[in-house]
Design a protein around this motif. Structure first.
Motif, short mmCIF file in Angstrom:
data_model
loop_
_atom_site.label_atom_id
_atom_site.label_comp_id
_atom_site.label_asym_id
_atom_site.label_seq_id
_atom_site.Cartn_x
_atom_site.Cartn_y
_atom_site.Cartn_z
N SER A 271 -1.20 0.38 -19.61
CA SER A 271 0.23 0.05 -19.57
C SER A 271 0.89 0.72 -18.38
O SER A 271 0.61 1.88 -18.07
N ALA A 272 1.78 -0.01 -17.70
CA ALA A 272 2.49 0.55 -16.54
C ALA A 272 3.81 -0.21 -16.34
O ALA A 272 4.11 -1.17 -17.07
N LEU B 185 -2.65 -3.21 -16.28
CA LEU B 185 -3.77 -3.13 -15.35
C LEU B 185 -5.07 -3.08 -16.14
O LEU B 185 -5.20 -2.30 -17.08
N LEU B 186 -6.01 -3.92 -15.77
CA LEU B 186 -7.35 -3.84 -16.34
C LEU B 186 -8.14 -2.85 -15.50
O LEU B 186 -8.30 -3.03 -14.30
N SER B 187 -8.62 -1.79 -16.14
CA SER B 187 -9.43 -0.79 -15.45
C SER B 187 -10.87 -0.96 -15.91
O SER B 187 -11.17 -0.85 -17.10
N ASP C 109 4.55 4.60 -13.67
CA ASP C 109 4.73 3.69 -12.55
C ASP C 109 3.38 3.09 -12.18
O ASP C 109 2.34 3.76 -12.22
N ALA C 110 3.38 1.81 -11.83
CA ALA C 110 2.12 1.11 -11.56
C ALA C 110 1.32 1.76 -10.44
O ALA C 110 0.08 1.81 -10.50
N GLU D 286 1.81 -6.38 -3.05
CA GLU D 286 1.33 -5.82 -1.78
C GLU D 286 1.30 -4.29 -1.85
O GLU D 286 0.34 -3.66 -1.40
N GLU D 287 2.34 -3.69 -2.45
CA GLU D 287 2.38 -2.24 -2.60
C GLU D 287 1.25 -1.76 -3.52
O GLU D 287 0.62 -0.72 -3.26
N MET D 288 1.01 -2.52 -4.58
CA MET D 288 -0.06 -2.16 -5.50
C MET D 288 -1.42 -2.25 -4.83
O MET D 288 -2.29 -1.39 -5.02
#
Length: 284
Positions: A69-70, A79-81, A174-175, A209-211
């Motif tokens: 979760s983010a 996000l899938l880790s 934060d993501a 793009e930032e991610m």
């Protein structure tokens, strides 16, 4: 002619908000004809051990993962880790904080619902197992059990949606920080259902793009919650940023209509994920 392998890299078990145990999820994957399945419960790896045993028994290749979760630009994102070290302190601390926040949030929602419906925290716990990451789906299950709604979807469409008087947000990192924690743990970060407009506002191209600059590796483009226009948009972003493209079911057992293998990932993409991950996939 050899059968094309089927890879589904996004499923949930009773370790979070799925309705089937980790071993049953893997068994169901085998019955569905999948060659590879990823177990990606919310903010936990509690189901990994049971899933590994089932993978060896059934012959299905298991990709161990989690759905993190983010938040990004004020939007809830997941996000899938994949293939991260489950004992890495940064990711453990982050996931523990999120699970605690989820539980506190769920208690508050139940308290608000209790003003209008005969539902208690004990009713919600009856819908979980020891160690489950508790969330709104379990509240939905309690509402179904009490006869207030017919299924989870009806609960989310009424009492549990983000605009409801009973709704409560929860903490999420934060993501960018979440991606960095995944990377530190040796994980491979893929943005889950990034074009799911029916869930609420989606992040802008610039945020993706930032991610990506922070270490995001891929986009889950082929997902039933990404409409055709979003899939085209996300595919173009993936090409421009050099990101992997995945497809998955987001299977929850009886908790959602999503079916195993309804969207899949290519073997070449899994190969790339394996090369980047810290731990190995489980092969029978």
């Amino acid at each position: 002619m050899p059968t094309e392998p089927l890879l589904d890299l996004h499923t949930h078990s009773t370790a979070s908000d799925g309705t089937e145990s980790p071993s049953v999820v893997v068994e169901q994957a085998a019955r569905a004809g999948l060659s590879v399945v990823a177990l990606t419960d919310h903010d936990t790896t509690a189901g990994w051990a049971a899933a590994e045993e089932a993978a060896v028994r059934t012959g299905v290749v298991l990709v161990r993962g989690a759905e993190i979760s983010a938040r990004a630009d004020g939007v809830s994102v997941h996000l899938l880790s994949y293939l991260h070290d489950p004992e890495h302190p940064a990711l453990l601390e982050q996931n523990d904080r999120v699970r605690t926040a989820r539980t506190e949030r769920a208690r508050t929602i139940v308290s608000r619902l209790g003003r209008d419906f005969a539902i208690t925290w004990a009713d919600v716990l009856d819908q979980t197992e020891l160690g489950t990451t508790i969330g709104r789906p379990h509240i939905a299950d309690a509402l179904v059990a009490a006869g207030y709604v017919v299924d989870r979807s009806a609960a989310f469409a009424s009492m549990l949606h983000a605009g409801s008087e009973y709704y409560v947000p929860h903490y999420a990192p934060d993501a960018i920080d979440a991606i960095r924690a995944v990377r530190a743990a040796g994980g491979v970060a893929v943005f889950a259902h990034p074009g799911a407009e029916q869930r609420g506002r989606v992040v802008a191209d610039a945020v993706i793009e930032e991610m990506a600059a922070a270490g995001l590796v891929g986009l889950e483009v082929r997902h039933r919650d990404n409409g055709p226009e979003q899939q085209r948009r996300l595919s173009e972003i993936a090409v421009s940023l050099g990101l992997l493209v995945t497809g998955s079911s987001d299977y929850h057992g009886a908790g959602k209509p999503n079916r195993l293998g309804e969207n899949t990932t290519t073997p070449e993409v899994l190969d790339a994920i394996e090369e980047l991950g810290r731990i190995a996939v489980v092969r029978p």
